[in-house]
Design a protein around this motif. Structure first.
Motif, short mmCIF file in Angstrom:
data_model
loop_
_atom_site.label_atom_id
_atom_site.label_comp_id
_atom_site.label_asym_id
_atom_site.label_seq_id
_atom_site.Cartn_x
_atom_site.Cartn_y
_atom_site.Cartn_z
N ALA A 24 47.49 53.98 54.44
CA ALA A 24 47.04 55.18 55.85
C ALA A 24 48.84 54.78 56.35
CB ALA A 24 45.41 53.87 56.40
N CYS A 25 48.51 55.58 56.35
CA CYS A 25 50.64 56.09 57.01
C CYS A 25 51.23 56.47 57.04
CB CYS A 25 51.74 54.59 56.08
SG CYS A 25 53.04 54.22 56.48
N LEU A 26 51.69 57.36 58.31
CA LEU A 26 51.86 58.75 58.91
C LEU A 26 53.79 58.22 58.34
CD1 LEU A 26 51.04 58.19 62.43
CD2 LEU A 26 49.81 59.76 60.17
N ASN A 27 54.18 57.62 57.58
CA ASN A 27 55.73 57.39 57.70
C ASN A 27 55.47 56.64 55.62
OD1 ASN A 27 57.04 59.35 59.24
ND2 ASN A 27 56.28 57.26 60.46
N PRO A 28 54.66 57.08 54.72
CA PRO A 28 55.04 56.26 53.70
C PRO A 28 56.09 55.73 52.86
CG PRO A 28 54.24 58.52 53.24
CD PRO A 28 54.79 58.33 54.78
N VAL A 29 56.56 54.70 52.12
CA VAL A 29 57.51 54.62 51.95
C VAL A 29 57.91 55.47 50.59
CG1 VAL A 29 59.67 52.40 50.91
CG2 VAL A 29 57.45 52.08 52.47
N ASP A 30 59.05 55.85 50.64
CA ASP A 30 59.62 56.72 49.39
C ASP A 30 59.38 55.62 47.65
OD1 ASP A 30 63.20 58.12 47.84
OD2 ASP A 30 60.72 57.74 47.41
N ALA A 31 58.81 56.01 46.86
CA ALA A 31 58.14 54.97 45.31
C ALA A 31 59.79 54.12 45.16
CB ALA A 31 57.58 55.77 44.75
N LYS A 32 61.06 54.77 45.01
CA LYS A 32 61.83 54.35 44.58
C LYS A 32 62.24 53.55 45.76
CE LYS A 32 63.64 58.97 42.80
NZ LYS A 32 64.20 59.71 42.77
N GLN A 46 45.15 56.09 64.61
CA GLN A 46 45.32 55.48 63.58
C GLN A 46 45.10 56.63 62.58
OE1 GLN A 46 44.81 52.84 62.27
NE2 GLN A 46 44.40 52.69 60.37
N PRO A 47 46.53 56.08 61.75
CA PRO A 47 46.23 57.23 60.31
C PRO A 47 45.38 57.26 59.34
CG PRO A 47 48.44 55.21 60.65
CD PRO A 47 47.56 54.89 61.24
N SER A 69 46.63 40.91 68.77
CA SER A 69 45.44 40.48 69.06
C SER A 69 43.75 41.04 68.22
CB SER A 69 45.77 40.24 71.00
OG SER A 69 44.34 40.29 71.10
N PRO A 70 43.43 40.13 68.32
CA PRO A 70 42.42 40.76 67.25
C PRO A 70 41.61 40.85 68.34
CG PRO A 70 42.16 38.55 67.41
CD PRO A 70 43.37 38.36 67.29
N THR A 71 41.53 40.02 70.07
CA THR A 71 40.43 41.15 70.57
C THR A 71 41.00 42.08 71.24
OG1 THR A 71 41.54 39.59 72.29
CG2 THR A 71 39.89 38.86 71.34
N ASP A 72 42.55 42.50 71.08
CA ASP A 72 42.74 44.01 72.16
C ASP A 72 44.32 44.24 71.28
OD1 ASP A 72 43.30 45.30 73.83
OD2 ASP A 72 44.77 44.04 74.83
N PRO A 73 43.67 44.74 70.08
CA PRO A 73 44.73 45.50 68.87
C PRO A 73 45.07 47.39 69.88
CG PRO A 73 41.84 46.06 68.77
CD PRO A 73 41.80 44.52 70.04
N PRO A 74 46.20 47.26 69.39
CA PRO A 74 46.90 48.32 69.58
C PRO A 74 45.83 49.45 69.05
CG PRO A 74 48.25 47.40 67.98
CD PRO A 74 47.32 46.67 68.11
N PRO A 75 46.22 50.85 69.92
CA PRO A 75 45.57 51.52 69.57
C PRO A 75 46.10 52.26 68.29
CG PRO A 75 47.01 52.12 71.89
CD PRO A 75 46.99 50.71 71.41
N GLY A 76 46.86 52.26 67.82
CA GLY A 76 47.18 53.35 66.88
C GLY A 76 47.46 52.68 65.37
N CYS A 77 49.01 52.90 64.98
CA CYS A 77 48.76 52.12 64.02
C CYS A 77 48.82 50.23 63.82
CB CYS A 77 49.57 52.28 63.14
SG CYS A 77 50.06 51.27 61.37
N ARG A 78 48.21 49.81 63.70
CA ARG A 78 47.99 48.30 64.16
C ARG A 78 49.36 47.49 63.61
NH1 ARG A 78 41.82 45.84 63.95
NH2 ARG A 78 41.32 47.84 65.87
N PHE A 79 49.96 47.70 62.43
CA PHE A 79 51.42 47.42 62.01
C PHE A 79 52.36 47.86 62.84
CE2 PHE A 79 55.03 47.07 58.83
CZ PHE A 79 55.03 45.77 58.62
N ALA A 80 52.10 49.50 63.50
CA ALA A 80 53.40 49.44 64.43
C ALA A 80 54.21 49.14 64.83
CB ALA A 80 52.25 51.49 65.08
N PRO A 81 53.66 47.90 66.25
CA PRO A 81 54.66 47.53 67.12
C PRO A 81 55.39 46.63 66.13
CG PRO A 81 52.70 47.49 67.57
CD PRO A 81 52.71 47.82 66.14
#
Length: 332
Positions: A317-325, A304-305, A279-291
């Motif tokens: 801006a990610c605490l668990n970035p993807v392995d590039a491979k 927020q990372p 929700s743009p009026t009530d976004p989550p406190p951490g990374c917004r993609f986390a859910p």
């Protein structure tokens, strides 16, 4: 910050009042755009791309607020009054909107819509403006330009109207052109023609371009750098080659995985990103993609990372970035 930065956006917030509360459409976005550079801005519908572009230009609706810094050639656009902004619009920054049918005045002929800005900002005569208008229609590939100058918008096809919109945007020789979903509602053949046209005029005029799209293939191969937005924030930014071939944000990786490819099984199931935008009026406190993220940890739900540079010119801006491979992708 590069010495040749034309546009510098720092911690930009754009909030819009609504009956359901304050919409945090853009919530802390920062990036640079260099002179002569093409920047792609991608993300799902509702991620804040268009509002970000309008916030940069000062084209916000009523009951809205902007904070942060938007420096264009070192001048803070957020501090300008409307009359001062009107001297920037068209002459220094121009915009191509999603729907040319609504952007062009339906009761005014094409020639007047092309020449008004030139006469106001460039101070040219009526005859010179007409000559320049004809040359612009030829430049953007409008057939029979002499006749099209006297036409009304409804007499043109969707593709022709979009070409006219690009001509209007180029009329006063802007330093920056913002193209907001410029191929919406166009068939794929016309889409490619319009996109190739934008890239060509940007290169020929040594003009900066911000190309906004929800379609990854639109910006792949047509931009120098790509920024990925999600729920009002930037998740990743870097050279287009880096972002598409070595995506590091989990959201970018999910977007690429959900993009159909030509060698995909004909009747196979498409990959999808589970869940929906917060929700743009009530976004989550951490990374917004986390859910929606399969790699999220408890830390992702709390803070927020920060945007961290993982390679030269490539930040995420990610605490668990993807392995590039695991994130290789070649845009068409």
């Amino acid at each position: 910050m590069s010495d040749d930065s034309l546009l510098q956006v720092r911690d930009l917030h754009a909030y819009i009042g609504s009956p359901r509360g304050v919409v945090k459409a853009v919530d802390g976005v920062s990036f640079d755009l260099c002179a002569g550079e093409a920047l792609g801005v991608v993300g799902e519908s509702g991620s804040g791309k268009s509002v970000m572009a309008r916030a940069v230009m000062g084209l916000m609706p009523t009951r809205s607020a902007r904070t942060g810094d938007v420096l264009f050639k070192g001048r803070d656009l957020l501090g300008l009054r409307k009359k001062e902004l009107e001297e920037v619009w068209g002459k220094q920054i121009a915009m191509v909107f999603q729907d040319p049918g609504r952007s062009l005045n339906p009761v005014v002929r094409i020639d007047r819509q092309l020449t008004e800005g030139m006469r106001r900002h460039l101070g040219v005569s009526r005859s010179e403006a007409q000559t320049r208008a004809l040359a612009l229609l030829k430049e953007v590939g409008v057939p029979d330009p002499e006749r099209r100058l006297r036409a009304f918008p409804h007499e043109l096809s969707g593709g022709m109207r979009q070409r006219v919109m690009i001509a209007v945007a180029l009329a006063c020789e802007p330093d920056l052109l913002i193209a907001d979903e410029p191929t919406t509602a166009l068939d794929v053949t016309i889409q490619r023609q319009v996109l190739d046209l934008l890239r060509r005029v940007q290169t020929e005029r040594d003009m900066s371009l911000m190309l906004i799209s929800h379609d990854l293939h639109v910006v792949a191969g047509r931009t120098d750098r790509t920024a990925v937005m999600y729920a009002g924030r930037l998740g990743e930014i870097g050279t287009s080659r880096e972002v598409f071939q070595h995506a590091q944000h989990q959201y970018t990786h999910a977007l690429l995985a959900a993009t159909p490819t030509i060698d995909q099984e004909r009747h196979g199931l498409l990959n999808v990103i589970p869940g929906s935008l917060p929700s743009p009026t009530d976004p989550p406190p951490g990374c917004r993609f986390a859910p929606r993220c399969g790699a999220a940890t408890d830390a992702c739900l709390v803070g927020q990372p920060p945007m961290v540079e993982i390679r030269a010119g490539h930040a995420v801006a990610c605490l668990n970035p993807v392995d590039a491979k695991e994130a290789e992708f070649v845009g068409r």
